[in-house]
Design an enzyme around this catalytic site. Sequence first.
Site, short mmCIF file in Angstrom:
data_model
loop_
_atom_site.label_atom_id
_atom_site.label_comp_id
_atom_site.label_asym_id
_atom_site.label_seq_id
_atom_site.Cartn_x
_atom_site.Cartn_y
_atom_site.Cartn_z
N CYS A 137 0.84 -1.20 0.00
CA CYS A 137 0.00 0.00 0.00
C CYS A 137 0.87 1.24 0.00
CB CYS A 137 -0.93 0.00 1.21
SG CYS A 137 -2.02 1.45 1.27
N CYS A 140 -0.52 4.05 2.17
CA CYS A 140 -0.32 3.81 3.60
C CYS A 140 1.12 4.11 4.03
CB CYS A 140 -0.63 2.35 3.93
SG CYS A 140 -2.25 1.77 3.41
N ASP A 141 2.09 3.67 3.23
CA ASP A 141 3.48 3.66 3.68
C ASP A 141 4.43 4.54 2.88
OD1 ASP A 141 2.76 1.76 5.62
OD2 ASP A 141 3.03 0.12 4.21
#
Length: 314
Positions: A137, A140-141
């Site tokens: 992701c 996300c990261d």
Amino acid sequence: MSQPTDTKCLIIGSGPAGYTAAIYAARANLCPIVIEGPQPGGQLTTTSEVENFPGYPEGVSGNQLMADLRAQAVRVGADVRAGLVSAVDFSSQPFAVTVNGSDTITAATIIIATGASAKYLGLADEQRYQGLGVSACAVCDGFFYRGRTVAVVGGGDSACEEALYLAGLAKKVYLIVRKDYLRASQVMQQRVQQNEKIEILFNTNTEGLFGDEYVEGAHLVSHRGSSDEHRFDIAIDGFFLAIGHQPNVKLFTPAINVDEQGYIVTYNGTTATNVAGVFAAGDVADPRYRQAISAAGMGCRAALDAEKYLATLD
């Protein structure tokens, strides 16, 4: 076999969707039971740091965020249980669900929150470096790789979107494509090809990752199996998988309708499925956003939809 347990609302799966549904269902006096599944807390527990979930100005680990949501669900009255759902029967109401192969729970409504599992290449190194440079992701990261070098695996729209997103943060992005062309739409192909930060490696497969503690590079091979086969390494700090997700729906089909990608279909702007009294929330019904906060929102909506459905029964 133990005696059946009756509940107004059974939630299958945990994670942001399942725990949030439990919070809302418990506050509505639905006495929800949550079966956490094989990965309590869901995929977010594999993320080392979460900085885009509201309410945590300093960020929070994925494990801690899920622990907080779980604790809140328990505090307001949800019955959260470890276990695996092994069978479901949607043919009549109340619905019957088998847990751990022996325990039966009957429920007036069910919320499916089993998530979607990211597809991986199957390399042992992917597990070794999970949360230590390997991610599925970028949204996300990606923030943690500002000014660094990363690689994205995949050749479709999702991979191109991830590469473009990361190009706005990273110093350099390798796009590792197994075939000699991109499967993405023409517009996405043009955007990737025109981005100076992105280098596309066609006809290339990943054979492994390396690094002392965190990902430091990848072992690649181009034109594998041909006379032009060539092995080489690239130095990277992050390795992002973008080869698709697999919704965890095996238990529920064919009774529950899914789309061509396998995601549960919901109707009329609600979380309702084709089976009255069965609702779906989170990544299992969301092929587009796949974020913790959107999953939590769907969990809220599912609980409210279940409450409204139960009112019609009364």
